[in-house]
Write a protein that holds these residues in place. Structure first.
Motif, PDB file in Angstrom:
ATOM      1  N   ASP A 185     -10.218   6.862 -97.755  1.00 13.41           N
ATOM      2  CA  ASP A 185      -9.186   7.290 -98.699  1.00 13.41           C
ATOM      3  C   ASP A 185      -7.948   7.861 -98.019  1.00 13.41           C
ATOM      4  O   ASP A 185      -6.920   8.074 -98.652  1.00 13.41           O
ATOM      5  N   SER A 186      -8.030   8.140 -96.697  1.00 10.60           N
ATOM      6  CA  SER A 186      -6.875   8.702 -96.002  1.00 10.60           C
ATOM      7  C   SER A 186      -6.327   7.744 -94.945  1.00 10.60           C
ATOM      8  O   SER A 186      -5.537   8.141 -94.096  1.00 10.60           O
ATOM      9  N   LEU A 187      -6.715   6.486 -95.029  1.00  9.30           N
ATOM     10  CA  LEU A 187      -6.424   5.522 -93.977  1.00  9.30           C
ATOM     11  C   LEU A 187      -4.929   5.367 -93.697  1.00  9.30           C
ATOM     12  O   LEU A 187      -4.491   5.464 -92.557  1.00  9.30           O
ATOM     13  N   ALA A 188      -4.130   5.137 -94.727  1.00  7.02           N
ATOM     14  CA  ALA A 188      -2.707   4.861 -94.530  1.00  7.02           C
ATOM     15  C   ALA A 188      -1.980   6.065 -93.932  1.00  7.02           C
ATOM     16  O   ALA A 188      -1.200   5.929 -92.983  1.00  7.02           O
ATOM     17  N   GLU A 189      -2.246   7.235 -94.467  1.00  2.95           N
ATOM     18  CA  GLU A 189      -1.565   8.443 -93.993  1.00  2.95           C
ATOM     19  C   GLU A 189      -1.926   8.757 -92.542  1.00  2.95           C
ATOM     20  O   GLU A 189      -1.058   9.092 -91.734  1.00  2.95           O
ATOM     21  N   ILE A 190      -3.204   8.636 -92.214  1.00  4.19           N
ATOM     22  CA  ILE A 190      -3.650   8.957 -90.864  1.00  4.19           C
ATOM     23  C   ILE A 190      -3.115   7.945 -89.858  1.00  4.19           C
ATOM     24  O   ILE A 190      -2.690   8.298 -88.761  1.00  4.19           O
ATOM     25  N   ASN A 191      -3.109   6.677 -90.231  1.00  5.95           N
ATOM     26  CA  ASN A 191      -2.568   5.655 -89.335  1.00  5.95           C
ATOM     27  C   ASN A 191      -1.090   5.877 -89.058  1.00  5.95           C
ATOM     28  O   ASN A 191      -0.621   5.703 -87.931  1.00  5.95           O
ATOM     29  N   ALA A 192      -0.350   6.278 -90.075  1.00  5.47           N
ATOM     30  CA  ALA A 192       1.074   6.544 -89.897  1.00  5.47           C
ATOM     31  C   ALA A 192       1.281   7.725 -88.951  1.00  5.47           C
ATOM     32  O   ALA A 192       2.167   7.692 -88.074  1.00  5.47           O
ATOM     33  N   PHE A 193       0.451   8.760 -89.100  1.00  8.08           N
ATOM     34  CA  PHE A 193       0.575   9.918 -88.219  1.00  8.08           C
ATOM     35  C   PHE A 193       0.214   9.542 -86.790  1.00  8.08           C
ATOM     36  O   PHE A 193       0.878   9.951 -85.835  1.00  8.08           O
ATOM     37  N   LYS A 194      -0.840   8.751 -86.629  1.00  5.58           N
ATOM     38  CA  LYS A 194      -1.258   8.300 -85.295  1.00  5.58           C
ATOM     39  C   LYS A 194      -0.145   7.511 -84.621  1.00  5.58           C
ATOM     40  O   LYS A 194       0.157   7.723 -83.438  1.00  5.58           O
ATOM     41  N   ASP A 195       0.474   6.587 -85.344  1.00  7.12           N
ATOM     42  CA  ASP A 195       1.547   5.768 -84.781  1.00  7.12           C
ATOM     43  C   ASP A 195       2.718   6.636 -84.335  1.00  7.12           C
ATOM     44  O   ASP A 195       3.313   6.396 -83.280  1.00  7.12           O
ATOM     45  N   LYS A 196       3.040   7.640 -85.132  1.00  4.65           N
ATOM     46  CA  LYS A 196       4.140   8.551 -84.767  1.00  4.65           C
ATOM     47  C   LYS A 196       3.781   9.350 -83.524  1.00  4.65           C
ATOM     48  O   LYS A 196       4.601   9.535 -82.620  1.00  4.65           O
ATOM     49  N   LEU A 197       2.529   9.810 -83.448  1.00  6.34           N
ATOM     50  CA  LEU A 197       2.081  10.592 -82.304  1.00  6.34           C
ATOM     51  C   LEU A 197       2.170   9.768 -81.021  1.00  6.34           C
ATOM     52  O   LEU A 197       2.675  10.236 -79.990  1.00  6.34           O
ATOM     53  N   ILE A 198       1.693   8.528 -81.079  1.00  4.37           N
ATOM     54  CA  ILE A 198       1.717   7.670 -79.897  1.00  4.37           C
ATOM     55  C   ILE A 198       3.148   7.275 -79.533  1.00  4.37           C
ATOM     56  O   ILE A 198       3.482   7.095 -78.362  1.00  4.37           O
ATOM     57  N   SER A 199       3.993   7.158 -80.539  1.00  6.28           N
ATOM     58  CA  SER A 199       5.406   6.862 -80.270  1.00  6.28           C
ATOM     59  C   SER A 199       6.064   8.014 -79.522  1.00  6.28           C
ATOM     60  O   SER A 199       6.861   7.809 -78.602  1.00  6.28           O
ATOM     61  N   ASP A 200       5.721   9.240 -79.905  1.00  7.80           N
ATOM     62  CA  ASP A 200       6.299  10.424 -79.254  1.00  7.80           C
ATOM     63  C   ASP A 200       5.671  10.689 -77.891  1.00  7.80           C
ATOM     64  O   ASP A 200       6.340  11.145 -76.965  1.00  7.80           O
ATOM     65  N   LEU A 201       4.352  10.440 -77.786  1.00  5.45           N
ATOM     66  CA  LEU A 201       3.614  10.700 -76.548  1.00  5.45           C
ATOM     67  C   LEU A 201       2.881   9.416 -76.174  1.00  5.45           C
ATOM     68  O   LEU A 201       1.769   9.171 -76.636  1.00  5.45           O
ATOM     69  N   SER A 202       3.491   8.619 -75.325  1.00  4.19           N
ATOM     70  CA  SER A 202       2.979   7.277 -75.048  1.00  4.19           C
ATOM     71  C   SER A 202       1.588   7.292 -74.409  1.00  4.19           C
ATOM     72  O   SER A 202       0.847   6.317 -74.494  1.00  4.19           O
ATOM     73  N   TYR A 203       1.211   8.393 -73.785  1.00  6.48           N
ATOM     74  CA  TYR A 203      -0.094   8.478 -73.120  1.00  6.48           C
ATOM     75  C   TYR A 203      -1.208   8.878 -74.072  1.00  6.48           C
ATOM     76  O   TYR A 203      -2.388   8.841 -73.714  1.00  6.48           O
ATOM     77  N   ALA A 204      -0.869   9.279 -75.289  1.00  3.35           N
ATOM     78  CA  ALA A 204      -1.882   9.736 -76.238  1.00  3.35           C
ATOM     79  C   ALA A 204      -2.818   8.590 -76.614  1.00  3.35           C
ATOM     80  O   ALA A 204      -2.371   7.464 -76.852  1.00  3.35           O
ATOM     81  N   LYS A 205      -4.106   8.892 -76.666  1.00  2.00           N
ATOM     82  CA  LYS A 205      -5.118   7.897 -77.028  1.00  2.00           C
ATOM     83  C   LYS A 205      -5.886   8.414 -78.250  1.00  2.00           C
ATOM     84  O   LYS A 205      -6.477   9.496 -78.203  1.00  2.00           O
ATOM     85  N   VAL A 206      -5.831   7.626 -79.330  1.00  2.00           N
ATOM     86  CA  VAL A 206      -6.469   8.024 -80.581  1.00  2.00           C
ATOM     87  C   VAL A 206      -7.337   6.875 -81.083  1.00  2.00           C
ATOM     88  O   VAL A 206      -6.853   5.748 -81.251  1.00  2.00           O
ATOM     89  N   CYS A 207      -8.618   7.150 -81.289  1.00  2.00           N
ATOM     90  CA  CYS A 207      -9.541   6.176 -81.873  1.00  2.00           C
ATOM     91  C   CYS A 207     -10.075   6.751 -83.183  1.00  2.00           C
ATOM     92  O   CYS A 207     -10.029   7.966 -83.409  1.00  2.00           O
ATOM     93  N   PHE A 208     -10.574   5.854 -84.024  1.00  2.00           N
ATOM     94  CA  PHE A 208     -11.086   6.305 -85.316  1.00  2.00           C
ATOM     95  C   PHE A 208     -12.589   6.111 -85.429  1.00  2.00           C
ATOM     96  O   PHE A 208     -13.158   5.146 -84.905  1.00  2.00           O
ATOM     97  N   LEU A 209     -13.201   7.050 -86.099  1.00  2.00           N
ATOM     98  CA  LEU A 209     -14.633   7.033 -86.365  1.00  2.00           C
ATOM     99  C   LEU A 209     -14.794   6.937 -87.879  1.00  2.00           C
ATOM    100  O   LEU A 209     -14.426   7.861 -88.614  1.00  2.00           O
ATOM    101  N   LYS A 210     -15.279   5.813 -88.360  1.00  2.00           N
ATOM    102  CA  LYS A 210     -15.422   5.630 -89.795  1.00  2.00           C
ATOM    103  C   LYS A 210     -16.669   6.357 -90.291  1.00  2.00           C
ATOM    104  O   LYS A 210     -17.766   6.144 -89.787  1.00  2.00           O
ATOM    105  N   VAL A 211     -16.466   7.235 -91.258  1.00  2.00           N
ATOM    106  CA  VAL A 211     -17.583   7.985 -91.831  1.00  2.00           C
ATOM    107  C   VAL A 211     -17.524   7.909 -93.346  1.00  2.00           C
ATOM    108  O   VAL A 211     -16.452   7.752 -93.935  1.00  2.00           O
ATOM    109  N   GLU A 212     -18.684   8.028 -93.960  1.00  2.00           N
ATOM    110  CA  GLU A 212     -18.748   8.065 -95.418  1.00  2.00           C
ATOM    111  C   GLU A 212     -18.270   9.428 -95.915  1.00  2.00           C
ATOM    112  O   GLU A 212     -18.422  10.442 -95.214  1.00  2.00           O
ATOM    113  N   PRO A 213     -17.681   9.475 -97.104  1.00  2.00           N
ATOM    114  CA  PRO A 213     -17.273  10.782 -97.663  1.00  2.00           C
ATOM    115  C   PRO A 213     -18.459  11.727 -97.743  1.00  2.00           C
ATOM    116  O   PRO A 213     -19.544  11.337 -98.175  1.00  2.00           O
TER     117      PRO A 213
END
Length: 210
Positions: A143-171
């Motif tokens: 339910d938070s996929l779009a918002e979190i992906n947008a934040f991740k993209d911004k973070l990596i854009s600002d800090l090119s070395y940042a590494k972010v992976c996702f762990l899919k979990v049930e609510p």
């Protein structure tokens, strides 16, 4: 030194107050193991005094460590470190990762957090340095996929070395604060905690348990 950091090549670090541990924590641990096969161990790191959370109602360090060790006995890929407890004072992820990296510079680290923590990571102490020392593994619900992906993209854009992976979990709605509140009112929610944790809380009369 913690031998677990010296003897491993890749670990997951799961920090928090664990006040108390519950099935939501167990679910995240199980999914991290299942989805990321390069993780050899998941190290549970209980905070001493959390820098960004209310700390008045935290069980003693010895009780929280004892509960985590009971959980670890039931899962061979789990380990518990009292590094942050021993260091004392307020707990900052930067200090923890710096100490671990000093012990084993070649160790690959996944640092497991919730999506809410990712969204506030720029408020963490020396967060830019934190992102140099680990890969963030973010427990994310659909339910938070779009918002979190947008934040991740911004973070990596600002800090090119940042590494972010996702762990899919049930609510999963269990929260330690709700568990404590329920116990203080005389009801132990034993359906959302491991049996060994429920037993420990009863035996040691934690959180107002009678």
């Amino acid at each position: 030194m913690d031998n677990i950091f010296l003897s491993s090549n890749c670990i997951g670090i799961y920090g928090g107050t664990f006040n108390p541990p519950h099935n939501g924590h167990v679910m995240v641990i199980n999914e991290a193991i299942r989805q990321y096969g390069d993780i050899e161990k998941i190290v549970l790191l209980p905070n001493n005094i959390p820098a960004y959370k209310e700390s008045r109602y935290i069980a003693s360090p010895s009780d929280r460590i004892a509960m985590l060790k009971l959980m670890a006995q039931e899962c061979p890929v789990l380990a518990v470190s009292d590094m942050e407890i021993r260091r004392g004072g307020y707990t900052y992820t930067y200090d923890t990762l710096k100490e671990i990296s000093r012990q084993n510079p070649k160790l690959a680290i996944y640092f497991i957090i919730g999506s809410d923590s990712l969204m506030t990571i720029n408020k963490w102490y020396k967060y830019e340095e934190v992102l140099k020392m680990c890969t963030l593994l973010v427990a994310q619900r659909e339910d938070s996929l779009a918002e979190i992906n947008a934040f991740k993209d911004k973070l990596i854009s600002d800090l090119s070395y940042a590494k972010v992976c996702f762990l899919k979990v049930e609510p999963y709605e269990a929260a330690s604060s709700d568990i404590r509140k329920s116990i203080s009112k005389g009801k132990i929610p034993d359906d959302i905690m491991p049996e060994v944790i429920v037993k420990y809380i009863k035996q040691n009369k934690l959180y107002g348990c009678e």
